[in-house]
Design a protein around this motif. Structure first.
Motif, short mmCIF file in Angstrom:
data_model
loop_
_atom_site.label_atom_id
_atom_site.label_comp_id
_atom_site.label_asym_id
_atom_site.label_seq_id
_atom_site.Cartn_x
_atom_site.Cartn_y
_atom_site.Cartn_z
N TYR A 116 8.32 -1.39 36.16
CA TYR A 116 9.14 -0.67 37.12
C TYR A 116 10.30 -1.53 37.64
CZ TYR A 116 10.45 2.04 41.23
OH TYR A 116 11.16 2.76 42.16
N ARG A 117 10.02 -2.79 37.88
CA ARG A 117 11.03 -3.66 38.47
C ARG A 117 11.94 -4.31 37.43
NH1 ARG A 117 13.05 -2.88 42.63
NH2 ARG A 117 13.64 -5.10 42.84
N LEU A 118 11.38 -4.67 36.26
CA LEU A 118 12.14 -5.43 35.27
C LEU A 118 12.51 -4.63 34.04
CD1 LEU A 118 10.08 -8.76 35.42
CD2 LEU A 118 12.04 -8.09 36.82
N GLY A 119 12.04 -3.40 33.94
CA GLY A 119 12.39 -2.58 32.80
C GLY A 119 11.58 -2.93 31.56
N PRO A 120 12.09 -2.59 30.37
CA PRO A 120 11.36 -2.84 29.11
C PRO A 120 11.01 -4.31 28.90
CG PRO A 120 13.12 -1.27 28.73
CD PRO A 120 13.30 -1.77 30.13
N PHE A 121 11.89 -5.23 29.32
CA PHE A 121 11.54 -6.64 29.15
C PHE A 121 10.34 -7.00 30.01
CE2 PHE A 121 11.87 -11.08 30.55
CZ PHE A 121 11.73 -11.71 29.30
N GLY A 122 10.27 -6.48 31.21
CA GLY A 122 9.11 -6.73 32.06
C GLY A 122 7.84 -6.18 31.46
N ALA A 123 7.93 -4.98 30.84
CA ALA A 123 6.76 -4.40 30.20
C ALA A 123 6.32 -5.24 29.01
CB ALA A 123 7.07 -2.97 29.75
N ALA A 124 7.27 -5.64 28.16
CA ALA A 124 6.94 -6.40 26.95
C ALA A 124 6.41 -7.78 27.29
CB ALA A 124 8.17 -6.50 26.05
N ALA A 125 7.09 -8.46 28.23
CA ALA A 125 6.64 -9.81 28.61
C ALA A 125 5.29 -9.76 29.29
CB ALA A 125 7.69 -10.45 29.52
N GLY A 126 5.09 -8.76 30.15
CA GLY A 126 3.80 -8.61 30.82
C GLY A 126 2.68 -8.35 29.82
N MET A 127 2.96 -7.48 28.82
CA MET A 127 1.95 -7.22 27.79
C MET A 127 1.62 -8.46 26.99
SD MET A 127 0.43 -4.39 27.63
CE MET A 127 -0.32 -4.94 26.11
N LEU A 128 2.64 -9.27 26.69
CA LEU A 128 2.39 -10.50 25.93
C LEU A 128 1.49 -11.45 26.72
CD1 LEU A 128 2.97 -12.22 23.44
CD2 LEU A 128 5.03 -13.06 24.59
N ILE A 129 1.73 -11.56 28.00
CA ILE A 129 0.92 -12.43 28.86
C ILE A 129 -0.51 -11.91 28.94
CG2 ILE A 129 0.58 -13.18 31.25
CD1 ILE A 129 3.67 -13.24 31.49
N VAL A 130 -0.67 -10.62 29.15
CA VAL A 130 -2.02 -10.04 29.24
C VAL A 130 -2.77 -10.22 27.93
CG1 VAL A 130 -3.31 -7.88 29.52
CG2 VAL A 130 -1.38 -8.39 31.03
N ALA A 131 -2.09 -9.95 26.80
CA ALA A 131 -2.74 -10.06 25.49
C ALA A 131 -3.19 -11.49 25.22
CB ALA A 131 -1.80 -9.58 24.40
N ALA A 132 -2.32 -12.46 25.54
CA ALA A 132 -2.66 -13.87 25.27
C ALA A 132 -3.86 -14.31 26.10
CB ALA A 132 -1.45 -14.74 25.55
N ILE A 133 -3.82 -14.03 27.40
CA ILE A 133 -4.90 -14.49 28.28
C ILE A 133 -6.19 -13.73 28.00
CG2 ILE A 133 -5.63 -14.66 30.68
CD1 ILE A 133 -2.71 -15.10 31.44
N ALA A 134 -6.11 -12.41 27.84
CA ALA A 134 -7.31 -11.61 27.60
C ALA A 134 -7.97 -12.00 26.27
CB ALA A 134 -6.95 -10.13 27.61
N SER A 135 -7.17 -12.24 25.24
CA SER A 135 -7.72 -12.60 23.94
C SER A 135 -8.39 -13.97 24.00
CB SER A 135 -6.62 -12.60 22.88
OG SER A 135 -6.04 -11.33 22.75
N LEU A 136 -7.72 -14.92 24.66
CA LEU A 136 -8.24 -16.28 24.74
C LEU A 136 -9.58 -16.31 25.50
CD1 LEU A 136 -7.87 -19.32 24.24
CD2 LEU A 136 -6.59 -19.42 26.39
N LEU A 137 -9.62 -15.67 26.68
CA LEU A 137 -10.83 -15.70 27.49
C LEU A 137 -11.96 -14.90 26.85
CD1 LEU A 137 -9.30 -15.40 31.09
CD2 LEU A 137 -10.17 -17.44 29.94
N THR A 138 -11.62 -13.77 26.23
CA THR A 138 -12.66 -12.98 25.57
C THR A 138 -13.27 -13.73 24.40
OG1 THR A 138 -11.56 -10.92 26.22
CG2 THR A 138 -13.15 -10.78 24.43
N ALA A 139 -12.42 -14.46 23.65
CA ALA A 139 -12.91 -15.24 22.51
C ALA A 139 -13.85 -16.35 22.97
CB ALA A 139 -11.74 -15.81 21.74
N GLN A 140 -13.64 -16.83 24.18
CA GLN A 140 -14.49 -17.88 24.72
C GLN A 140 -15.74 -17.33 25.39
OE1 GLN A 140 -11.94 -20.19 27.26
NE2 GLN A 140 -10.79 -21.09 25.55
N GLY A 141 -15.95 -16.01 25.29
CA GLY A 141 -17.15 -15.41 25.84
C GLY A 141 -17.06 -15.08 27.31
N GLN A 142 -15.87 -15.04 27.87
CA GLN A 142 -15.70 -14.73 29.29
C GLN A 142 -15.15 -13.32 29.46
OE1 GLN A 142 -13.88 -17.88 31.71
NE2 GLN A 142 -13.93 -19.23 29.92
N GLY A 143 -15.34 -12.79 30.66
CA GLY A 143 -14.74 -11.52 31.02
C GLY A 143 -15.65 -10.34 30.77
N PRO A 144 -15.24 -9.16 31.25
CA PRO A 144 -16.08 -7.96 31.16
C PRO A 144 -16.28 -7.46 29.73
CG PRO A 144 -13.90 -7.44 32.06
CD PRO A 144 -13.99 -8.93 32.01
#
Length: 593
Positions: free
Chosen positions: A225-253
Motif C-alpha cells: 500500500y505504501r511502496l507500491g509494486p516494489f514494496g510488494a515484491a521486496a516484502g515477498m522476497l524477505i518473507v520467502a527467504a526468512i520463512a524458507s530458512l527457518l522452516t528448513a531448520q525445523g522452526q515455525g508453525p
C-alpha cells in the motif's frame, strides 16, 4: 544497464555477475532449505537469472547462459549431486529461462512492467508456463515421477515469481535516477516497512506455539500500500527467504505440523504462492487506482478552470430525492459562494417571472420525452443583478428507461446578449442610414424600389389595389438659380415633409433623386388614389402660399397597378403621366392611361 563499457568488457561483466550470483544463490538454497529429492523449497537462482536476462542487452545473453550453466553445474555438484544429474538440472533451468524470456518479450515487448495488473498477470503466466516446461525436461532427463515434477515446477516458479520482480524494479529505479526524486522521509519509511516485514516474519516463523503466519501477510500488504509494486515484491522476497530458512531448520508453525518433509515444503510453497498472488496484483491495482485518482483530480481541475474561463457551470437534479447539485461555477453565475445550500425550488425561483414558466415547461417536457433540452432566460442574482443564462442538458434514465435525473450546464451569456443587442442596434442604424435620404429623412431610391417590389408582389398574390405616384417640383432649376442651392435644399425638404404629412401610415413617400419623389399608395382604388395625390399637391401649394420661402408647386403622374410584372413597368406609366402633367401647365395631377 552498463553503457560505458566496450562490448567485450560488457560481456565479461555480465558473465561474472551471472556466474557469481547464480552460484551463491544456488549453493545457499541447497544448503539452507532442502526438500524432497534434494530440491530446494524455493529456487532463487531461476528468478535471479531471469531478472538479469530482462535487464541485460541482447548481445551478451549467450555469455550469460554460459555463466549460468557453469554456476549451476558447479553448485549442484558441490551440493552432492552427480555430474550427470547436475547437467540435467542445468539444461532444465536453461529451458525455463529461455521460455520465460520469450513469452515475456512476446507479451510485454522490451520493457517488462510490474505496475499494471495485466502485465503482472502475463508475467505469472509466462513464469508458470516456463516452470512447467522446465519440470517436464528435468523429469524426463532424470527419469523421476510426478512428485518430482510437481516439486520442481513449484520450486522454480516461486523462484521466478518472488525474486525476479524486486531485482528488475530496483535496477530500473537505480538506473533511471528515480531515487533522487524520492524524499528522505520516504526512503526512511521504505526501510522501516521492509525491516518490519523481516521482523514480523522472523517472529512468526521462529516459534510454533502461536499460528500467526497471517502477520507476514499484513506486513507485505502494508508495504504494498505504501511502496507500491516494489514494496510488494521486496516484502515477498524477505518473507520467502526468512520463512524458507527457518522452516528448513525445523522452526515455525509449518515445521511443527509433524508431517513429512515433502508435505511441509508443499505447504510452505502454497503459503508463499497465496501471499504472492495477493500482494503483486494488489500493488498493481493500487498503482492503477492512484493514477486514475490523479488523472481524475487533474481532469476535475481542468474542468473547473474551463468552466471558470467559459463562464459555464453544471448542475444535476435527482428526480427521486428532489435535490440539486451545483458546480462552483454555477454558484458564481448565481452570485453565491460555492457550497451554500440550495434546492430545486430555489434554483427555478431565480428566473424572472416572465421566463420562469418557460423554463419549467421545457424541463417538464424533457423529463416526459427523455430528449435533450436547451433554454435561455434571465435570473436575478443574490446581489440583485440581472443576468442572461443559457442551459443545455439531457435526461439520465434508469434501468427501465425512466427518468431519474436531469443533468445540465448553465452559461452566463449576458455579454453575448448585450453584444448581440448592440450589434443589432448598429445594424439597424446602418440599415436606416443606407435606406434613408440624408436631406429629407425619407426613404431613398434604393429603399423605395425595394418596398415597391414587395408591395407589388403582395398586390399580385392577394389581388389588392395599388397605386404609384411620381411628382417633382415645378421650375426647381429657377429656384436654385435665383435663391441658391441651400434654399433649393430647403424647398426639397419642405416638399417631402408636406407630402409625408398628407399620407396615411401605411403609405410611403420616398425621394427618388434630385427634386423627384415617389408615393406608394397601398390598397387605393383609382378614385381614392387620385384624391390622395391631389391632397398632396394642394398641401405643397398651400405651404408655398404661406410666404415661408420661395413658392413651389409640384406636378404629379399617377398610375394604378394593372398586373405589371416589375416595379419599373409601373413607374414608367406614372412617369409618362408626370410628363403629360408638366406639358399641361404644371401644378396639376395627371392619371396614367
Amino acid at each position: 544497464m552498463i553503457r560505458s563499457l566496450s562490448p567485450r568488457v560488457e560481456a565479461v561483466f555480465w558473465f561474472l555477475l551471472t556466474a557469481t550470483g547464480y552460484y551463491l544463490l544456488a549453493s545457499l538454497s541447497l544448503y539452507a532449505t532442502k526438500g524432497a529429492d534434494n530440491i530446494a523449497a524455493v529456487w532463487p537462482p531461476s528468478g535471479y537469472f531471469l531478472a538479469l536476462l530482462l535487464l541485460m542487452p541482447d548481445r551478451v545473453r549467450y555469455a550469460a547462459f554460459a555463466a549460468m550453466a557453469l554456476a549451476s553445474v558447479g553448485a549442484n555438484i558441490s551440493g552432492g549431486v552427480s555430474p550427470l544429474t547436475a547437467t540435467a538440472y542445468t539444461v532444465a533451468n536453461a529451458v525455463e529461462a529461455t521460455i520465460a524470456l520469450l513469452l515475456i518479450r512476446r507479451f510485454e515487448g522490451a520493457e517488462m512492467s510490474f505496475m499494471a495488473p495485466r502485465a503482472v498477470g502475463r508475467f505469472c503466466v509466462a513464469t508458470l508456463s516456463a516452470s512447467a516446461a522446465s519440470a517436464v525436461v528435468a523429469t524426463a532427463l532424470t527419469a523421476n515421477g510426478p512428485d518430482f515434477f510437481l516439486s520442481w515446477m513449484t520450486t522454480v516458479a516461486l523462484g521466478m515469481l518472488i525474486v525476479t520482480p524486486p531485482i528488475v524494479m530496483l535496477a530500473r529505479i537505480v538506473g533511471s535516477n528515480a531515487l533522487h526524486n524520492v524524499s528522505t522521509a520516504m526512503k526512511i519509511e521504505a526501510v522501516g516497512l521492509l525491516t518490519m516485514a523481516a521482523f514480523v516474519t522472523g517472529a512468526s516463523f521462529a516459534q510454533s506455539e502461536f499460528p500467526v503466519t497471517f502477520l507476514p501477510c499484513v506486513a507485505v500488504i502494508v508495504a504494498s500500500y505504501r511502496l507500491g509494486p516494489f514494496g510488494a515484491a521486496a516484502g515477498m522476497l524477505i518473507v520467502a527467504a526468512i520463512a524458507s530458512l527457518l522452516t528448513a531448520q525445523g522452526q515455525g508453525p509449518i515445521a511443527a505440523m509433524n508431517y513429512s518433509q515433502k508435505v511441509e515444503v508443499l505447504f510452505l510453497q502454497f503459503y508463499l504462492v497465496t501471499m504472492l498472488f495477493i500482494a503483486l496484483p494488489l500493488a498493481a491495482l493500487l498503482v492503477v487506482q492512484r493514477r486514475l485518482a490523479k488523472r481524475l483530480e487533474q481532469s476535475n481541475r481542468w474542468l473547473l478552470q474551463a468552466e471558470a474561463a467559459a463562464l459555464v457551470g453544471h448542475w444535476r437534479v435527482d428526480l427521486k430525492a428532489w435535490t440539486i447539485q451545483w458546480s462552483d461555477q454555477t454558484y458564481r453565475v448565481h452570485g453565491l459562494e460555492p457550497g451554500v445550500p440550495v434546492d430545486v425550488d430555489y434554483s427555478v425561483a431565480q428566473y424572472l417571472p416572465e421566463d420562469r414558466a418557460k423554463v419549467q415547461k421545457v424541463l417538464t417536457e424533457a423529463v416526459r420525452t427523455g430528449e435533450p433540452f436547451v433554454y435561455q432566460g434571465r435570473i436575478k442574482r443574490a446581489d440583485g443583478g440581472i443576468r442572461h443564462v443559457r442551459s443545455h442538458g439531457s435526461i439520465e434514465k434508469g434501468r427501465r428507461g425512466k427518468a431519474v435525473a436531469i443533468f445540465g450546464t448553465v452559461q452566463d451569456v449576458t455579454e453575448t446578449v448585450e453584444n448581440a443587442r448592440i450589434l443589432e442596434s448598429a445594424r439597424s442604424a446602418a440599415e436606416r442610414v443606407a435606406n434613408t435620404d440624408m436631406l429629407t429623412g425619407l426613404p431613398n431610391r434604393r429603399h423605395t424600389l425595394a418596398i415597391l417590389d414587395q408591395v407589388l408582389c403582395e398586390a399580385r398574390q392577394q389581388g389588392t389595389p395599388l397605386a404609384v405616384a411620381i411628382f417633382d417640383i415645378d421650375h426647381f432649376k429657377q429656384i436654385n438659380d435665383s435663391h441658391g442651392h441651400a434654399t433649393g435644399d430647403d424647398v426639397i425638404r419642405r416638399v417631402g415633409q408636406r407630402a409625408k404629412a398628407s399620407l396615411r401610415e401605411e403609405d410611403l413617400v420616398g425621394r427618388f433623386g434630385g427634386e423627384e419623389f415617389v408615393c406608394i399608395l397601398r390598397g387605393r382604388s383609382a378614385l381614392s388614389a387620385e384624391l390622395v395625390a391631389e391632397r398632396v399637391r394642394k398641401a405643397v401649394q398651400t405651404d408655398s402660399e404661406s410666404g415661408d420661402g420661395p413658392g413651389a408647386t409640384i406636378s404629379i403622374g399617377l398610375a394604378i397597378f394593372a398586373d405589371e410584372e416589375t416595379p419599373q413597368d409601373l413607374l414608367q406609366r406614372a412617369d409618362k403621366a408626370l410628363y403629360m402633367a408638366k406639358r399641361g401647365g404644371r401644378n396639376r395631377l395627371q392619371m396614367a392611361a
